[in-house]
Motif scaffolding. Structure first.
Motif, PDB file in Angstrom:
ATOM      1  N   ALA A  55       0.854  -1.181   0.000  1.00 46.21           N
ATOM      2  CA  ALA A  55       0.000   0.000   0.000  1.00 46.21           C
ATOM      3  C   ALA A  55       0.893   1.235   0.000  1.00 46.21           C
ATOM      4  O   ALA A  55       0.636   2.219  -0.699  1.00 46.21           O
ATOM      5  CB  ALA A  55      -0.898  -0.005   1.237  1.00 46.21           C
ATOM      6  N   CYS A  56       1.977   1.136   0.760  1.00 38.09           N
ATOM      7  CA  CYS A  56       2.922   2.240   0.837  1.00 38.09           C
ATOM      8  C   CYS A  56       3.541   2.504  -0.532  1.00 38.09           C
ATOM      9  O   CYS A  56       3.709   3.658  -0.934  1.00 38.09           O
ATOM     10  CB  CYS A  56       4.006   1.928   1.867  1.00 38.09           C
ATOM     11  SG  CYS A  56       5.257   3.217   1.996  1.00 38.09           S
ATOM     12  N   ARG A  57       3.853   1.424  -1.229  1.00 38.67           N
ATOM     13  CA  ARG A  57       4.462   1.571  -2.546  1.00 38.67           C
ATOM     14  C   ARG A  57       3.545   2.392  -3.459  1.00 38.67           C
ATOM     15  O   ARG A  57       3.980   3.328  -4.112  1.00 38.67           O
ATOM     16  CB  ARG A  57       4.732   0.205  -3.173  1.00 38.67           C
ATOM     17  CG  ARG A  57       5.349   0.284  -4.582  1.00 38.67           C
ATOM     18  CD  ARG A  57       5.673  -1.079  -5.143  1.00 38.67           C
ATOM     19  NE  ARG A  57       6.611  -1.799  -4.267  1.00 38.67           N
ATOM     20  CZ  ARG A  57       6.993  -3.067  -4.479  1.00 38.67           C
ATOM     21  NH1 ARG A  57       6.530  -3.741  -5.512  1.00 38.67           N
ATOM     22  NH2 ARG A  57       7.814  -3.645  -3.644  1.00 38.67           N
ATOM     23  N   LYS A  58       2.257   2.051  -3.468  1.00 39.90           N
ATOM     24  CA  LYS A  58       1.285   2.776  -4.295  1.00 39.90           C
ATOM     25  C   LYS A  58       1.263   4.256  -3.936  1.00 39.90           C
ATOM     26  O   LYS A  58       1.273   5.130  -4.802  1.00 39.90           O
ATOM     27  CB  LYS A  58      -0.126   2.195  -4.061  1.00 39.90           C
ATOM     28  CG  LYS A  58      -0.460   1.056  -4.983  1.00 39.90           C
ATOM     29  CD  LYS A  58      -1.942   0.713  -4.876  1.00 39.90           C
ATOM     30  CE  LYS A  58      -2.269  -0.516  -5.688  1.00 39.90           C
ATOM     31  NZ  LYS A  58      -3.557  -1.107  -5.318  1.00 39.90           N
ATOM     32  N   GLN A  59       1.230   4.483  -2.629  1.00 43.79           N
ATOM     33  CA  GLN A  59       1.124   5.856  -2.145  1.00 43.79           C
ATOM     34  C   GLN A  59       2.371   6.655  -2.505  1.00 43.79           C
ATOM     35  O   GLN A  59       2.294   7.782  -2.963  1.00 43.79           O
ATOM     36  CB  GLN A  59       0.922   5.836  -0.614  1.00 43.79           C
ATOM     37  CG  GLN A  59       0.559   7.188  -0.032  1.00 43.79           C
ATOM     38  CD  GLN A  59      -0.720   7.730  -0.675  1.00 43.79           C
ATOM     39  OE1 GLN A  59      -1.740   7.035  -0.753  1.00 43.79           O
ATOM     40  NE2 GLN A  59      -0.668   8.963  -1.178  1.00 43.79           N
ATOM     41  N   ILE A  60       3.513   6.032  -2.312  1.00 43.94           N
ATOM     42  CA  ILE A  60       4.790   6.701  -2.624  1.00 43.94           C
ATOM     43  C   ILE A  60       4.849   7.076  -4.101  1.00 43.94           C
ATOM     44  O   ILE A  60       5.203   8.195  -4.466  1.00 43.94           O
ATOM     45  CB  ILE A  60       5.976   5.762  -2.288  1.00 43.94           C
ATOM     46  CG1 ILE A  60       6.082   5.537  -0.782  1.00 43.94           C
ATOM     47  CG2 ILE A  60       7.274   6.273  -2.889  1.00 43.94           C
ATOM     48  CD1 ILE A  60       7.052   6.438  -0.072  1.00 43.94           C
ATOM     49  N   VAL A  61       4.468   6.109  -4.948  1.00 45.66           N
ATOM     50  CA  VAL A  61       4.513   6.365  -6.388  1.00 45.66           C
ATOM     51  C   VAL A  61       3.579   7.518  -6.737  1.00 45.66           C
ATOM     52  O   VAL A  61       3.939   8.418  -7.512  1.00 45.66           O
ATOM     53  CB  VAL A  61       4.144   5.090  -7.166  1.00 45.66           C
ATOM     54  CG1 VAL A  61       3.973   5.405  -8.648  1.00 45.66           C
ATOM     55  CG2 VAL A  61       5.221   4.032  -6.983  1.00 45.66           C
ATOM     56  N   ALA A  62       2.384   7.512  -6.136  1.00 44.22           N
ATOM     57  CA  ALA A  62       1.415   8.583  -6.404  1.00 44.22           C
ATOM     58  C   ALA A  62       1.981   9.934  -5.967  1.00 44.22           C
ATOM     59  O   ALA A  62       1.894  10.934  -6.692  1.00 44.22           O
ATOM     60  CB  ALA A  62       0.102   8.286  -5.671  1.00 44.22           C
ATOM     61  N   ASP A  63       2.596   9.939  -4.767  1.00 42.61           N
ATOM     62  CA  ASP A  63       3.131  11.194  -4.249  1.00 42.61           C
ATOM     63  C   ASP A  63       4.299  11.692  -5.091  1.00 42.61           C
ATOM     64  O   ASP A  63       4.429  12.897  -5.356  1.00 42.61           O
ATOM     65  CB  ASP A  63       3.577  11.014  -2.787  1.00 42.61           C
ATOM     66  CG  ASP A  63       2.371  10.808  -1.866  1.00 42.61           C
ATOM     67  OD1 ASP A  63       1.231  11.013  -2.335  1.00 42.61           O
ATOM     68  OD2 ASP A  63       2.573  10.420  -0.698  1.00 42.61           O
ATOM     69  N   LEU A  64       5.175  10.758  -5.510  1.00 46.92           N
ATOM     70  CA  LEU A  64       6.318  11.141  -6.340  1.00 46.92           C
ATOM     71  C   LEU A  64       5.820  11.761  -7.634  1.00 46.92           C
ATOM     72  O   LEU A  64       6.331  12.793  -8.094  1.00 46.92           O
ATOM     73  CB  LEU A  64       7.188   9.914  -6.650  1.00 46.92           C
ATOM     74  CG  LEU A  64       8.046   9.375  -5.507  1.00 46.92           C
ATOM     75  CD1 LEU A  64       8.655   8.041  -5.899  1.00 46.92           C
ATOM     76  CD2 LEU A  64       9.143  10.366  -5.123  1.00 46.92           C
ATOM     77  N   GLU A  65       4.824  11.121  -8.199  1.00 52.31           N
ATOM     78  CA  GLU A  65       4.258  11.596  -9.454  1.00 52.31           C
ATOM     79  C   GLU A  65       3.697  13.020  -9.269  1.00 52.31           C
ATOM     80  O   GLU A  65       3.983  13.925 -10.043  1.00 52.31           O
ATOM     81  CB  GLU A  65       3.138  10.638  -9.885  1.00 52.31           C
ATOM     82  CG  GLU A  65       2.375  11.105 -11.108  1.00 52.31           C
ATOM     83  CD  GLU A  65       2.471  10.101 -12.236  1.00 52.31           C
ATOM     84  OE1 GLU A  65       2.096   8.937 -11.993  1.00 52.31           O
ATOM     85  OE2 GLU A  65       2.941  10.472 -13.328  1.00 52.31           O
ATOM     86  N   ALA A  66       2.911  13.161  -8.199  1.00 51.60           N
ATOM     87  CA  ALA A  66       2.256  14.434  -7.931  1.00 51.60           C
ATOM     88  C   ALA A  66       3.277  15.554  -7.752  1.00 51.60           C
ATOM     89  O   ALA A  66       3.061  16.689  -8.157  1.00 51.60           O
ATOM     90  CB  ALA A  66       1.371  14.316  -6.696  1.00 51.60           C
ATOM     91  N   GLN A  67       4.402  15.201  -7.144  1.00 53.36           N
ATOM     92  CA  GLN A  67       5.384  16.248  -6.863  1.00 53.36           C
ATOM     93  C   GLN A  67       6.472  16.343  -7.931  1.00 53.36           C
ATOM     94  O   GLN A  67       7.474  17.039  -7.744  1.00 53.36           O
ATOM     95  CB  GLN A  67       5.997  15.994  -5.480  1.00 53.36           C
ATOM     96  CG  GLN A  67       4.949  16.059  -4.367  1.00 53.36           C
ATOM     97  CD  GLN A  67       5.535  15.766  -2.997  1.00 53.36           C
ATOM     98  OE1 GLN A  67       6.679  16.118  -2.719  1.00 53.36           O
ATOM     99  NE2 GLN A  67       4.747  15.115  -2.151  1.00 53.36           N
ATOM    100  N   GLY A  68       6.273  15.588  -9.012  1.00 54.49           N
ATOM    101  CA  GLY A  68       7.197  15.739 -10.139  1.00 54.49           C
ATOM    102  C   GLY A  68       8.521  15.027  -9.986  1.00 54.49           C
ATOM    103  O   GLY A  68       9.488  15.348 -10.673  1.00 54.49           O
ATOM    104  N   PHE A  69       8.588  14.046  -9.108  1.00 55.24           N
ATOM    105  CA  PHE A  69       9.850  13.316  -8.921  1.00 55.24           C
ATOM    106  C   PHE A  69       9.944  12.055  -9.767  1.00 55.24           C
ATOM    107  O   PHE A  69      10.995  11.466  -9.889  1.00 55.24           O
ATOM    108  CB  PHE A  69      10.027  12.927  -7.444  1.00 55.24           C
ATOM    109  CG  PHE A  69      10.284  14.100  -6.538  1.00 55.24           C
ATOM    110  CD1 PHE A  69      11.444  14.874  -6.708  1.00 55.24           C
ATOM    111  CD2 PHE A  69       9.391  14.445  -5.536  1.00 55.24           C
ATOM    112  CE1 PHE A  69      11.689  15.956  -5.866  1.00 55.24           C
ATOM    113  CE2 PHE A  69       9.634  15.522  -4.708  1.00 55.24           C
ATOM    114  CZ  PHE A  69      10.767  16.294  -4.866  1.00 55.24           C
TER     115      PHE A  69
END
Length: 694
Positions: A128-142
């Motif tokens: 679940a963390c992996r999904k969230q991290i990927v979403a957050d990275l995407e959102a913040q342009g990383f």
RNA sequence: GGGCGAAUAGCUCAGCUGGGAGAGCAUCGGCCUUACAAGCCGAGGGUCACAGGUUCGAUCCCUGUUUCGCCCACCA
């Protein structure tokens, strides 16, 4: 843990430089581990990143700044040549961490849940963390990109749960000194390994052995005898629970809850089962033991470790011989396992084919190097063999049931007809070969020797050969046959007994006389009085002639029950005499009405022929012989013989061969040449005669 | 990536230290011949993976190649 190739994803993440002047892209299959990153590693010679030494990296999604380290482990060609380093959750990263003195940050607990260090993702399951991290990275342009990526994922061999590497405190045995002792014992022969192909593997393993992690976090096993002082955290390893801490004197001690690796405990087996550490009678008697039989897949896990422990603790190797048998796999070559469900249940196989058949099959397969593909067809084939023994015994019993069991004891071979002298001679050889094979751990050779003797010689030739005596009314001939028949059968049963105990025991008890278990009988030994090379030679001639006559019958489509007339032309004095004396047997085994054995003679009109060495066999076919077919047969034989003759003559004409080859080989070649020449002469004469008859 | 091993008849496999290629099953032909049709008799079938080398001579020893299997390590 096992590794399985899995279709996964490779995430490329931008890690900004701490001064905001740019970024480096790192790739990972497990983006959630970035929370535990404590460095970015690049190759020392990679000029792209040489300027980052003093700048550092700003770790996305966190407020941490991590250093850039320079390590040879990094491959410049992979990805961007930059590697995120997570010392707590990756084996290689752990090593890099050690080299560069990096912080170790665990971000998930032993259940795969993100911990407080992973804040704000704490409490999330790793996936679940992996999904969230990927979403957050995407959102913040990383997030640079995501690629499809096939790689091997470590997972539990039982439940297939993906295993996360992590750091923990464990117990290790420094095993190199022990391994060196075991290697020395094998090198100087105190322990021998069969088959010897395994020596290389053994040495390769032992020479590259690494420290052995012996602690396991499971319930079943020997608890590790180590105590920790609750007060000062001092460790103690003792045979018995200490009363107090040897350092601070505190009485509050806690025993290690981890248990020993199964193989650690199993390594003690050779002596711990015999009463060790007490100096028991059993220990004296059975340590060291003679032979250990096991499967090659635990040569390293078990055998090597028993040797290490045995030498270290007992001061002596635990066994003198190690016999490694093959591993039974399913018919496709896959390892059988309960979880895969491709297990062939021995109980089911035994119910269907018989225990003896299964045992014989496994024995016959014993030679195969590393794996046995257990095909049911083979078991079926050996069931037929067990059946054959049973039927042969039934036949024998019809004729010996009422005999005095002593008849098999004092046999004087010199007084016997050829059939008996031959079978006793062959029995001797079979016994010798079987014993040698067993002594050498060549179990398949033992099985095959007995199989061939029983089926191809005892059943196919001997029993047929003596039938006329057993059914006839010559009392002497009958008694001789009964005596030898019983003797051979008894020996065959004893030879077979270790492999097929059930059928042999069963038959043993219905043989004439009072008998205890065949188990207590001595294993057969060859009887020198039975050796008879002359009988073997004459029997071979006899069988060749029988084969020739049968060939004629078969090719000419003569019905098996029809009687034929046979003329044998053999000008060798000795052979002629031998065949003449065997004419009766020849007739019985070939359904021949009248037989003539002559020193001279030519093909009768309308006769089919067969050439055995230089002995001619003719069977008149009342004009039914197919001359063309006969010619073709002779031509084929001629071509083959000429080719072989040319080969032999070539050798003998070769000066270098004559100069270098051993005398016995040269003699053999000369013998062959003489044989071929004689045969060719017969073939040519035969063809000429055939042409006249056309 | 490192190591080990395998490649021989249609299939499953033997073949010991180099000297005329084997078994079982399968195939083809003939047989219910009074132990056995789960049997008997006869027959066919292989450039011993490929290419070199050593040798008088290689399925066997050496080198390389290909394919397959296993073990160890690893794949950001």
């Amino acid at each position: 843990m096992e590794h399985e190739d899995t279709a996964g994803k490779l995430y490329h993440i931008r890690y900004p430089y701490a001064d905001g002047s740019g970024h480096v892209v790192v790739a990972t299959t497990r983006p959630e581990t970035m929370l535990g990153d404590t460095a970015v590693a690049v190759h020392p010679d990679d000029e792209r990143y040489s300027h980052l030494k003093t700048i550092g990296i700003k770790l996305p999604l966190t407020d941490r700044t991590i250093p850039v380290v320079y390590d040879h482990h990094v491959e410049r060609e992979f990805g961007t040549g930059a590697l995120k380093v997570t010392p707590s959750h990756d084996r290689n990263d752990y090593e890099i961490g050690l080299r560069h003195n990096l912080e170790r940050l665990k971000v998930m607990d032993d259940s795969g849940i993100m911990n407080d260090a992973a804040s704000p993702y704490a409490g999330l399951d790793r996936f679940a963390c992996r999904k969230q991290i990927v979403a957050d990275l995407e959102a913040q342009g990383f997030l640079e990109k995501i690629e499809e990526y096939a790689h091997a994922v470590g997972q539990c061999y039982r439940c297939k749960t993906v295993v996360e590497p992590t750091t923990s405190l464990q117990w290790f045995v420094s095993v190199k000194p022990l391994a060196a002792q075991a290697v020395a014992a094998v090198r100087d022969g105190r322990t021998a390994i069969h088959p010897k192909t395994w020596y290389n593997t053994f040495y390769a393993w032992m020479d590259n052995i690494r420290d052995w992690c012996i602690s396991r976090q499971i319930w079943w096993g020997h608890q590790i005898p180590a105590w920790t002082c609750d007060a000062c955290s001092h460790f103690m390893v003792e045979e018995h629970a200490p009363g107090s801490c040897e350092k601070c004197g505190s009485a509050k001690l806690t025993q290690e809850t981890d248990v020993l690796d199964t193989w650690f405990s199993s390594a003690l087996w050779p002596f711990s089962t015999l009463g060790w550490p007490d100096d028991t009678k059993e220990l004296k008697l059975f340590y060291p033991t003679s032979v250990l039989i096991t499967s090659f897949d635990i040569l390293f896990f078990w055998v090597a470790r028993m040797m290490m422990m045995g030498i270290h603790i007992m001061g002596e190797v635990p066994f003198k011989d190690v016999y490694l048998h093959a591993l039974v796999r399913d018919k496709h070559g896959k390892k059988m396992s309960k979880s895969t469900g491709n297990v062939i249940d021995p109980l089911v196989v035994m119910a269907e084919y018989g225990t003896d058949a299964l045992r014989f099959t496994l024995t016959a397969f014993a030679a195969q190097g590393r794996e046995i593909k257990l095909a049911e067809e083979r078991i079926e084939g050996y069931r037929h063999f067990i059946n054959k023994i049973w039927n042969a015994a039934r036949f024998a019993l019809m004729h010996i049931k009422e005999c005095d069991p002593a008849i098999s004891k004092d046999i004087d071979p010199a007084a016997l007809p050829l059939a008996h002298r031959w079978i006793l001679h062959r029995l001797n050889q079979a016994i010798t070969e079987t014993r040698q094979a067993l002594d050498d751990y060549r179990f398949n050779d033992a099985a095959s020797t007995i199989y061939q003797f029983v089926w191809n010689e005892f059943c196919d030739w001997y029993l047929e050969w003596i039938k006329s005596d057993l059914y006839g009314d010559n009392a002497t001939a009958k008694a001789q046959s009964q005596a030898v028949l019983l003797a051979v059968l008894e020996n065959v049963l004893k030879l077979l007994h270790p492999i097929t105990p059930f059928v042999t025991e069963e038959i043993w008890h219905v043989l004439p006389g009072e008998r205890t278990s065949i188990m207590v009988e001595a294993f057969p030994t060859p009887n020198p009085a039975w050796d008879d090379g002359e009988a073997a030679e004459l029997a071979a001639l006899f069988m060749g002639i029988v084969g020739g006559i049968r060939n004629i019958r078969s090719e000419a489509m003569i019905h098996p029950s029809a009687e034929i007339e046979v003329l044998i032309v053999c000008h060798d004095e000795t052979k002629h005499a031998g065949l003449t004396s065997l004419a009766g047997s020849l007739k019985t085994l070939t359904r021949t009405g009248t037989m003539a054995v002559q020193k001279e003679g030519t093909r009768p009109k309308g006769a089919a022929s067969y050439l055995y060495t230089d002995i001619e066999i003719f069977v008149p076919l009342a004009g039914l012989v197919d001359v063309d077919k006969e010619q073709a047969k002779l031509k084929k034989d001629q071509d083959k013989t000429e080719a072989e003759l040319a080969r032999c003559q070539g050798k003998l004409a070769n000066e270098k061969f004559m100069a270098n080859a051993p005398e016995e080989i040269k003699a053999k070649e000369r013998e062959k040449v003489a044989e071929m020449e004689a045969k060719l002469e017969k073939i040519k004469a035969g063809m000429a005669r055939l042409a006249e008859l056309r």
